[in-house]
Design an enzyme around this catalytic site. Structure first.
Site, PDB file in Angstrom:
ATOM      1  N   ASP A   1       0.852  -1.192   0.000  1.00  0.00           N
ATOM      2  CA  ASP A   1       0.000   0.000   0.000  1.00  0.00           C
ATOM      3  C   ASP A   1       0.890   1.245   0.000  1.00  0.00           C
ATOM      4  O   ASP A   1       1.879   1.328   0.730  1.00  0.00           O
ATOM      5  CB  ASP A   1      -0.917  -0.005   1.223  1.00  0.00           C
ATOM      6  CG  ASP A   1      -2.060   0.989   1.085  1.00  0.00           C
ATOM      7  OD1 ASP A   1      -3.215   0.550   1.003  1.00  0.00           O
ATOM      8  OD2 ASP A   1      -1.797   2.220   1.062  1.00  0.00           O
TER       9      ASP A   1
ATOM     10  N   GLY B   1     -15.581   3.496   3.659  1.00  0.00           N
ATOM     11  CA  GLY B   1     -14.482   4.310   3.160  1.00  0.00           C
ATOM     12  C   GLY B   1     -13.753   3.721   1.976  1.00  0.00           C
ATOM     13  O   GLY B   1     -12.595   4.086   1.716  1.00  0.00           O
ATOM     14  N   GLN B   2     -14.410   2.813   1.247  1.00  0.00           N
ATOM     15  CA  GLN B   2     -13.754   2.249   0.060  1.00  0.00           C
ATOM     16  C   GLN B   2     -13.446   3.378  -0.922  1.00  0.00           C
ATOM     17  O   GLN B   2     -14.333   4.156  -1.279  1.00  0.00           O
ATOM     18  CB  GLN B   2     -14.641   1.194  -0.602  1.00  0.00           C
ATOM     19  CG  GLN B   2     -13.973   0.560  -1.819  1.00  0.00           C
ATOM     20  CD  GLN B   2     -14.817  -0.533  -2.468  1.00  0.00           C
ATOM     21  OE1 GLN B   2     -15.883  -0.895  -1.974  1.00  0.00           O
ATOM     22  NE2 GLN B   2     -14.319  -1.065  -3.579  1.00  0.00           N
TER      23      GLN B   2
ATOM     24  N   HIS C   1     -10.275  -5.204  -3.008  1.00  0.00           N
ATOM     25  CA  HIS C   1      -8.923  -5.358  -2.462  1.00  0.00           C
ATOM     26  C   HIS C   1      -9.005  -5.768  -1.005  1.00  0.00           C
ATOM     27  O   HIS C   1      -9.840  -5.291  -0.260  1.00  0.00           O
ATOM     28  CB  HIS C   1      -8.096  -4.081  -2.634  1.00  0.00           C
ATOM     29  CG  HIS C   1      -8.813  -2.821  -2.247  1.00  0.00           C
ATOM     30  ND1 HIS C   1      -9.782  -2.244  -3.027  1.00  0.00           N
ATOM     31  CD2 HIS C   1      -8.677  -2.020  -1.160  1.00  0.00           C
ATOM     32  CE1 HIS C   1     -10.228  -1.140  -2.447  1.00  0.00           C
ATOM     33  NE2 HIS C   1      -9.580  -0.984  -1.296  1.00  0.00           N
TER      34      HIS C   1
ATOM     35  N   HIS D   1      -6.885  -5.758   2.417  1.00  0.00           N
ATOM     36  CA  HIS D   1      -5.731  -5.184   3.102  1.00  0.00           C
ATOM     37  C   HIS D   1      -5.148  -6.234   4.045  1.00  0.00           C
ATOM     38  O   HIS D   1      -5.879  -6.843   4.828  1.00  0.00           O
ATOM     39  CB  HIS D   1      -6.146  -3.993   3.973  1.00  0.00           C
ATOM     40  CG  HIS D   1      -6.733  -2.826   3.247  1.00  0.00           C
ATOM     41  ND1 HIS D   1      -6.026  -1.660   3.033  1.00  0.00           N
ATOM     42  CD2 HIS D   1      -7.961  -2.616   2.720  1.00  0.00           C
ATOM     43  CE1 HIS D   1      -6.805  -0.784   2.406  1.00  0.00           C
ATOM     44  NE2 HIS D   1      -7.991  -1.334   2.210  1.00  0.00           N
TER      45      HIS D   1
HETATM   46  P1  AMP Z   1      -9.702   1.473   0.525  1.00  0.00           P
HETATM   47  O1  AMP Z   1      -9.777   2.743   1.317  1.00  0.00           O
HETATM   48  O2  AMP Z   1     -10.098   0.261   1.297  1.00  0.00           O
HETATM   49  O3  AMP Z   1     -10.427   1.583  -0.786  1.00  0.00           O
HETATM   50  O4  AMP Z   1      -8.177   1.250   0.213  1.00  0.00           O
HETATM   51  C1  AMP Z   1      -7.525   1.728  -0.906  1.00  0.00           C
HETATM   52  C2  AMP Z   1      -6.064   1.681  -0.600  1.00  0.00           C
HETATM   53  O5  AMP Z   1      -5.347   1.814  -1.811  1.00  0.00           O
HETATM   54  C3  AMP Z   1      -5.565   2.778   0.326  1.00  0.00           C
HETATM   55  O6  AMP Z   1      -5.007   2.186   1.483  1.00  0.00           O
HETATM   56  C4  AMP Z   1      -4.537   3.513  -0.513  1.00  0.00           C
HETATM   57  O7  AMP Z   1      -3.432   3.947   0.245  1.00  0.00           O
HETATM   58  C5  AMP Z   1      -4.154   2.460  -1.529  1.00  0.00           C
HETATM   59  N1  AMP Z   1      -3.632   2.961  -2.778  1.00  0.00           N
HETATM   60  C6  AMP Z   1      -4.176   3.914  -3.577  1.00  0.00           C
HETATM   61  N2  AMP Z   1      -3.425   4.083  -4.672  1.00  0.00           N
HETATM   62  C7  AMP Z   1      -2.393   3.227  -4.575  1.00  0.00           C
HETATM   63  C8  AMP Z   1      -1.264   2.929  -5.400  1.00  0.00           C
HETATM   64  N3  AMP Z   1      -1.065   3.549  -6.564  1.00  0.00           N
HETATM   65  N4  AMP Z   1      -0.391   1.976  -4.985  1.00  0.00           N
HETATM   66  C9  AMP Z   1      -0.591   1.323  -3.824  1.00  0.00           C
HETATM   67  N5  AMP Z   1      -1.642   1.561  -3.008  1.00  0.00           N
HETATM   68  C10 AMP Z   1      -2.525   2.498  -3.372  1.00  0.00           C
END
Ligand code: AMP
Length: 116
Positions: A33, A95-96, A102, A104
């Site tokens: 991340d 908060g997606q 994905h 985490h």
């Molecule tokens: P969510 O809030 O569950 O949708 O998580 C999305 C996650 O994607 C967040 O933790 C971001 O930090 C991560 N994220 C967004 N863009 C990137 C990227 N280019 N590379 C790696 N992680 C990313």
């Protein structure tokens, strides 16, 4: 809203933008991340563009099971021997922020419960 094939994660799968990839196979990709919330923070995604968990259908059962087994595999690979948390943020209230399913993996420190 971007189409399923135009999310930032779809671009990572297609290698159009860089990512720190830690695991890949035919069905899944795992990468660090970019904004880590723990010493280890890895995202596991399907290559198939399922927008969110609530959009999954029974025919997705194989890839959904594979994602959990990939979490286990990656956690072992990066040495999370003391445990880890697996989080799926589904939709607005959770908060997606990226419309590509994905998981985490969070670890490397003691995590609080309940999350905020
Ligand atoms: P969510 O809030 O569950 O949708 O998580 C999305 C996650 O994607 C967040 O933790 C971001 O930090 C991560 N994220 C967004 N863009 C990137 C990227 N280019 N590379 C790696 N992680 C990313």
């Amino acid at each position: 809203m971007p189409s399923e094939n135009d999310t930032i994660f779809a671009k990572i799968i297609r290698r159009e933008i860089p990512a720190d990839i830690v695991y890949e196979d035919d069905l899944a990709l795992a990468f660090k991340d970019v904004n880590p919330q723990a010493p280890v923070h890895i995202l596991v995604i399907p290559k198939q563009p399922i927008p969110q968990l609530s959009a999954a259908v029974p025919e997705d059962h194989r890839v959904l099971g594979h994602l959990l087994l990939t979490v286990k595999r990656v956690a072992e690979q990066v040495g999370l021997t003391q445990g880890y948390r697996v989080v799926i943020n589904n939709g607005q209230d959770a908060g997606q922020s990226v419309d590509h399913l994905h998981l985490h993996i969070l670890g490397g420190r003691s995590l609080q419960w309940p999350p905020g």
